[in-house]
Design a protein around this motif. Structure first.
Motif, mmCIF file in Angstrom:
data_model
loop_
_atom_site.group_PDB
_atom_site.id
_atom_site.type_symbol
_atom_site.label_atom_id
_atom_site.label_comp_id
_atom_site.label_asym_id
_atom_site.label_seq_id
_atom_site.Cartn_x
_atom_site.Cartn_y
_atom_site.Cartn_z
ATOM 1 N N THR A 201 44.102 37.072 49.090
ATOM 2 C CA THR A 201 44.969 36.526 47.780
ATOM 3 C C THR A 201 45.450 37.460 46.699
ATOM 4 N N ARG A 202 46.033 37.305 45.738
ATOM 5 C CA ARG A 202 46.529 38.161 44.566
ATOM 6 C C ARG A 202 45.100 38.724 43.996
ATOM 7 N N LEU A 203 45.093 39.938 43.759
ATOM 8 C CA LEU A 203 43.759 40.280 43.056
ATOM 9 C C LEU A 203 43.936 40.220 41.533
ATOM 10 N N ARG A 204 42.957 39.520 41.079
ATOM 11 C CA ARG A 204 43.000 39.226 39.620
ATOM 12 C C ARG A 204 41.595 40.019 38.814
ATOM 13 N N ILE A 205 41.862 41.454 38.245
ATOM 14 C CA ILE A 205 40.912 41.946 37.927
ATOM 15 C C ILE A 205 40.045 41.237 37.140
ATOM 16 N N ASP A 206 40.393 40.465 36.062
ATOM 17 C CA ASP A 206 39.394 39.768 35.189
ATOM 18 C C ASP A 206 38.244 39.065 35.952
ATOM 19 N N ASP A 207 39.008 38.301 37.281
ATOM 20 C CA ASP A 207 38.026 37.615 37.905
ATOM 21 C C ASP A 207 37.039 38.380 38.585
ATOM 22 N N SER A 210 34.568 39.522 36.206
ATOM 23 C CA SER A 210 33.419 38.536 35.900
ATOM 24 C C SER A 210 32.562 38.414 36.715
ATOM 25 N N PRO A 216 36.708 44.521 32.517
ATOM 26 C CA PRO A 216 37.627 45.009 33.467
ATOM 27 C C PRO A 216 37.693 46.705 33.240
ATOM 28 N N GLN A 235 41.097 46.557 48.238
ATOM 29 C CA GLN A 235 41.710 45.158 48.716
ATOM 30 C C GLN A 235 42.824 45.726 49.605
#
Length: 298
Positions: A201-207, A210, A216, A235
């Protein structure tokens, strides 16, 4: 007491064919190769790797190390490495046992021993001189495959002994750091677990930050310090390696494999695949299908 020759005999008996063999002993994998391999990228889990016969080189970016029966490899966090079997033949195959580190058991053992958690950064990939007690314990773990009825009772005890040997060895400080939930090593390990879980899936740095319990900016800095790459590059390697597995073991086409791991553009997938594996998908799979030993990663 068992020695490295006994370990080689036990591995050879239970891994009669080239390749990686998952065993009925939890976290124990046996590896055999009958010819040298070309350098091949793969993610190595946090583990202890004991070579009983042959030799291998692993590299993390520009850092390269050699291990063999005289030196074992310790990987403290899941790392994207390039592995290269150097010595192997039908008469003297490369034989290795990989024991994944049980993080929960390690933390319990550190807590029981009241070991102090070291400060500062430590190498996450290193080799150490062979230890006869460690080899003996590993050999007894492999030999449990001869007595399947004993695995459930004895494997946890032998595994605990192996962790104890590691904790009291020259790399004890690193193992203690692994067990600390607030160390940068543990935080990056959690980030890696989150990336591996959703690599398609698309990498979300904030997630990811967390999940790691970091900001970040701190994630970027410590992730690159430990793995020598950014979370996005990490990734990308996971995606390409999974696409390769789908093509080699499930017969997926390049287009289907690329789409399955999150690529929308076939040309981008082919370009990045070639950069990592040295050939376009179809050509790479064809050459490795003709020589299975060359595709072995660990």
């Amino acid at each position: 007491m068992s020695d490295i020759t006994d370990l080689a005999s036990a591995i050879a008996r239970h891994a009669p064919l080239s390749g990686m063999m998952q065993t009925s002993v939890p976290r124990l994998t046996l590896i055999r190769a009958e010819q040298p391999s070309e350098p091949l990228p793969a993610v190595y889990e946090a583990s202890l790797c004991l070579i009983a016969q042959g030799s291998k080189r692993v590299s993390l970016e520009e850092h390269s190390i050699l291990y063999d029966p005289a030196r074992y490899l310790l990987v403290s966090v899941d790392l994207p490495l390039v592995g290269h079997v150097l010595e192997a033949s039908p008469d003297a195959p490369y034989l290795c046992c990989k024991i994944d580190l049980d993080q929960a058991a390690l933390a319990d053992l550190v807590a029981e021993r009241h070991d102090e958690i070291p400060q500062g950064e430590l190498p996450v990939l290193a080799v150490y001189p062979a230890d006869s007690d460690l080899v003996d314990a590993a050999c007894r773990l492999v030999k449990l495959l001869d007595r399947p009825e004993s695995i459930a009772t004895l494997a946890p005890l032998i595994e605990r002994e192996i962790l104890y040997r590691l904790l009291t060895g020259p790399h004890g400080a690193l193992l203690r750091k692994m067990s600390s939930s607030d160390s940068h090593l543990s935080q990056v390990s959690r980030a890696i677990a989150a990336i591996r879980k959703g690599f398609h899936t698309r990498l979300r740095i904030d997630d990811i930050a967390s999940a790691a319990g970091m900001s970040p900016s701190s994630l970027h800095a410590h992730f690159k310090a430990i793995t020598r790459m950014t979370p996005l590059d990490y990734q990308k390697q996971l995606r390409l390696q999974e696409a390769r597995r789908l093509m080699m073991t499930a017969g997926a086409s390049a287009g289907a494999a690329g789409f399955a791991v999150g690529y929308d553009s076939p040309s981008q997938f082919s370009r990045e695949y070639r950069r990592l594996f040295g050939a376009p998908p179809r050509q790479d799979i064809a050459r490795h299908s003709a020589a299975p030993d060359r595709a072995m990663a660990l």
